[in-house]
Scaffold this active site. Sequence first.
Site, PDB file in Angstrom:
ATOM      1  N   ASP A 121      32.943  31.601  -6.096  1.00  0.00           N
ATOM      2  CA  ASP A 121      31.620  30.448  -6.566  1.00  0.00           C
ATOM      3  C   ASP A 121      30.579  31.245  -7.708  1.00  0.00           C
ATOM      4  O   ASP A 121      30.014  30.481  -8.269  1.00  0.00           O
ATOM      5  CB  ASP A 121      31.249  29.425  -5.543  1.00  0.00           C
ATOM      6  CG  ASP A 121      30.151  28.800  -5.980  1.00  0.00           C
ATOM      7  OD1 ASP A 121      31.097  27.574  -6.705  1.00  0.00           O
ATOM      8  OD2 ASP A 121      29.041  28.513  -6.050  1.00  0.00           O
TER       9      ASP A 121
ATOM     10  N   GLU B 194      28.215  35.520 -14.595  1.00  0.00           N
ATOM     11  CA  GLU B 194      28.751  34.763 -14.852  1.00  0.00           C
ATOM     12  C   GLU B 194      27.639  33.667 -16.189  1.00  0.00           C
ATOM     13  O   GLU B 194      28.004  32.501 -16.012  1.00  0.00           O
ATOM     14  CB  GLU B 194      28.533  33.564 -13.447  1.00  0.00           C
ATOM     15  CG  GLU B 194      26.797  33.212 -12.970  1.00  0.00           C
ATOM     16  CD  GLU B 194      27.033  32.888 -11.725  1.00  0.00           C
ATOM     17  OE1 GLU B 194      27.996  33.232 -10.411  1.00  0.00           O
ATOM     18  OE2 GLU B 194      25.756  32.514 -10.574  1.00  0.00           O
TER      19      GLU B 194
ATOM     20  N   HIS C 148      29.870  27.953  -9.244  1.00  0.00           N
ATOM     21  CA  HIS C 148      28.497  28.146  -9.021  1.00  0.00           C
ATOM     22  C   HIS C 148      27.787  26.740  -8.868  1.00  0.00           C
ATOM     23  O   HIS C 148      26.768  26.215  -9.186  1.00  0.00           O
ATOM     24  CB  HIS C 148      27.276  28.840  -9.795  1.00  0.00           C
ATOM     25  CG  HIS C 148      26.202  29.363  -8.876  1.00  0.00           C
ATOM     26  ND1 HIS C 148      25.925  30.691  -9.247  1.00  0.00           N
ATOM     27  CD2 HIS C 148      25.682  29.149  -7.770  1.00  0.00           C
ATOM     28  CE1 HIS C 148      25.449  30.790  -8.405  1.00  0.00           C
ATOM     29  NE2 HIS C 148      24.607  29.877  -6.933  1.00  0.00           N
TER      30      HIS C 148
ATOM     31  N   ARG D  18      26.640  35.865  -4.383  1.00  0.00           N
ATOM     32  CA  ARG D  18      26.058  36.526  -5.751  1.00  0.00           C
ATOM     33  C   ARG D  18      27.469  36.979  -6.369  1.00  0.00           C
ATOM     34  O   ARG D  18      27.404  38.048  -5.448  1.00  0.00           O
ATOM     35  CB  ARG D  18      24.551  36.969  -5.523  1.00  0.00           C
ATOM     36  CG  ARG D  18      23.407  36.215  -5.645  1.00  0.00           C
ATOM     37  CD  ARG D  18      23.430  35.122  -6.643  1.00  0.00           C
ATOM     38  NE  ARG D  18      22.179  34.364  -6.599  1.00  0.00           N
ATOM     39  CZ  ARG D  18      22.240  33.046  -5.863  1.00  0.00           C
ATOM     40  NH1 ARG D  18      23.804  33.168  -5.849  1.00  0.00           N
ATOM     41  NH2 ARG D  18      20.912  32.476  -6.253  1.00  0.00           N
TER      42      ARG D  18
HETATM   43  P1  NAD Z   1      19.424  34.362   4.182  1.00  0.00           P
HETATM   44  O1  NAD Z   1      18.042  34.885   3.503  1.00  0.00           O
HETATM   45  O2  NAD Z   1      19.079  32.791   5.161  1.00  0.00           O
HETATM   46  O3  NAD Z   1      20.831  35.681   4.657  1.00  0.00           O
HETATM   47  C1  NAD Z   1      20.917  36.544   4.196  1.00  0.00           C
HETATM   48  C2  NAD Z   1      21.304  37.043   5.000  1.00  0.00           C
HETATM   49  O4  NAD Z   1      22.093  38.589   3.760  1.00  0.00           O
HETATM   50  C3  NAD Z   1      19.955  37.697   6.248  1.00  0.00           C
HETATM   51  O5  NAD Z   1      20.439  37.664   7.388  1.00  0.00           O
HETATM   52  C4  NAD Z   1      20.410  39.805   5.825  1.00  0.00           C
HETATM   53  O6  NAD Z   1      19.839  40.554   6.776  1.00  0.00           O
HETATM   54  C5  NAD Z   1      21.546  40.036   5.300  1.00  0.00           C
HETATM   55  N1  NAD Z   1      21.632  41.060   4.660  1.00  0.00           N
HETATM   56  C6  NAD Z   1      20.812  41.052   4.079  1.00  0.00           C
HETATM   57  N2  NAD Z   1      21.714  42.596   3.174  1.00  0.00           N
HETATM   58  C7  NAD Z   1      22.375  42.823   3.519  1.00  0.00           C
HETATM   59  C8  NAD Z   1      23.927  43.876   4.000  1.00  0.00           C
HETATM   60  N3  NAD Z   1      23.599  45.012   3.335  1.00  0.00           N
HETATM   61  N4  NAD Z   1      24.920  43.849   4.495  1.00  0.00           N
HETATM   62  C9  NAD Z   1      25.215  42.113   5.376  1.00  0.00           C
HETATM   63  N5  NAD Z   1      23.912  41.942   5.277  1.00  0.00           N
HETATM   64  C10 NAD Z   1      23.013  41.206   4.685  1.00  0.00           C
HETATM   65  O7  NAD Z   1      19.845  34.010   3.070  1.00  0.00           O
HETATM   66  P2  NAD Z   1      21.287  32.128   3.086  1.00  0.00           P
HETATM   67  O8  NAD Z   1      20.257  31.305   2.840  1.00  0.00           O
HETATM   68  O9  NAD Z   1      22.567  32.259   4.252  1.00  0.00           O
HETATM   69  O10 NAD Z   1      21.747  32.672   1.409  1.00  0.00           O
HETATM   70  C11 NAD Z   1      22.493  33.835   1.119  1.00  0.00           C
HETATM   71  C12 NAD Z   1      22.983  33.926   0.345  1.00  0.00           C
HETATM   72  O11 NAD Z   1      23.517  33.103  -0.448  1.00  0.00           O
HETATM   73  C13 NAD Z   1      21.918  33.842  -0.832  1.00  0.00           C
HETATM   74  O12 NAD Z   1      21.385  35.513  -1.195  1.00  0.00           O
HETATM   75  C14 NAD Z   1      22.172  33.611  -2.308  1.00  0.00           C
HETATM   76  O13 NAD Z   1      22.956  34.116  -3.202  1.00  0.00           O
HETATM   77  C15 NAD Z   1      23.320  32.404  -1.606  1.00  0.00           C
HETATM   78  N6  NAD Z   1      23.435  31.378  -2.247  1.00  0.00           N
HETATM   79  C16 NAD Z   1      24.273  30.727  -2.721  1.00  0.00           C
HETATM   80  C17 NAD Z   1      24.473  29.572  -3.578  1.00  0.00           C
HETATM   81  C18 NAD Z   1      25.777  28.925  -4.538  1.00  0.00           C
HETATM   82  O14 NAD Z   1      25.599  27.505  -4.344  1.00  0.00           O
HETATM   83  N7  NAD Z   1      26.319  30.103  -4.253  1.00  0.00           N
HETATM   84  C19 NAD Z   1      23.365  28.429  -2.876  1.00  0.00           C
HETATM   85  C20 NAD Z   1      22.664  29.156  -2.460  1.00  0.00           C
HETATM   86  C21 NAD Z   1      22.441  30.311  -1.919  1.00  0.00           C
END
Ligand code: NAD
Length: 336
Positions: free
Chosen positions: A260, A265, A297, A236
């Site tokens: 991305d 954005e 994105h 994000r």
């Molecule tokens: P997820 O919930 O499976 O994993 C997120 C991980 O981050 C968890 O293991 C959590 O413990 C960890 N986390 C939380 N706080 C943290 C911190 N302070 N420091 C380090 N790690 C921390 O989520 P996911 O499905 O792997 O997605 C991750 C992120 O990717 C989402 O939150 C979303 O913002 C982003 N995303 C982006 C796109 C895109 O198109 N660019 C698409 C999907 C998701």
Amino acid sequence: MRIAVFSSKNYDRTFLDAAAERTDGRHQFTYLDGRLDKQSALLAKGHDAACAFVNDRLDRQVLGILAGEGVRLIALRSAGFNHVDLEAARKEGLTVARVPAYSPDAVAEHTAALILSLNRKIHKAYARVREGNFALEGLLGFDLRGRTVGIVGTGKIGLCMAGIMKGFGCELIAHDPKPDPQMENLGGRYVDLDELFERSDIISLHCPLTPQTYHLIDHQAIGKMKDGIMLINTSRGGVVDARALIAGLKSGSIGSVGLDVYEEEGDLFFENLSSKMIQDDVFARLLTFPNVLITGHQAFFTREAMTAIAETTIANITSFEENGVALHEVSVEKLA
Ligand code: NAD
């Protein structure tokens, strides 16, 4: 149920309609181009659910309007829910559902594409070759094998990313408040954030945007990184302070950046603004660096992910209609 689908593009309609056809087609979708905000929220009148995407506004005021218009369910077409005021949703009696996992591979593969493109300067080479310039000056890359990749957030996407980078022969280090044994199975090692900043050649961000991760990458963090670091953010925008990035790029301490997502954005991405002036000077400055590669994105944007998003969204809606509970609810209580 009648569903007002905000921020909907042709591709959203295609995948939602196809998924609806494969199920029993019982729901009615109204496709609305515009983003959800306090004005457009009124268009939800007569609908049971509002279906929203990442740059829709779901603050207290908007949620109040939606509830007032009779909406009972907010069906997010995203995994992230940092844009929803969950406390306000609870007060308004609104159920919020999301798509927790659609294709972590899609996002991780796009992240790898950014790394490879930046490293081997594919974006520059593409333009050069089309103009008959076959010179190699300025296109020098490095071998990925043996490089240290620091992964911040080893959830679904971070773990996929770790698997991909292991395939390239990289050394994996990671930081996550909730370590996952799978990371260690991949040969990765959890370290504290400072060590990750200090040791990584490439840092890839895969944590959610929370008060703890807001501007996690700021001047101080960049100051701890190796000179020439490659920084990739597909999580994000708000996780990175874009002004600090610009300072790091200007001084040369940051080697390259792949983004991305971008904090502001919402006013840019998902629209064709090619005939308009970009008003965001920070974003415009980022675009001037040859070693910055930005995509709008699109990391999630594969056929498989879009199919899964549509199917899970419909499953959330059907479950809410039948049982009063969505399949994948998010709420302040669940997060506590
Ligand atoms: P997820 O919930 O499976 O994993 C997120 C991980 O981050 C968890 O293991 C959590 O413990 C960890 N986390 C939380 N706080 C943290 C911190 N302070 N420091 C380090 N790690 C921390 O989520 P996911 O499905 O792997 O997605 C991750 C992120 O990717 C989402 O939150 C979303 O913002 C982003 N995303 C982006 C796109 C895109 O198109 N660019 C698409 C999907 C998701």
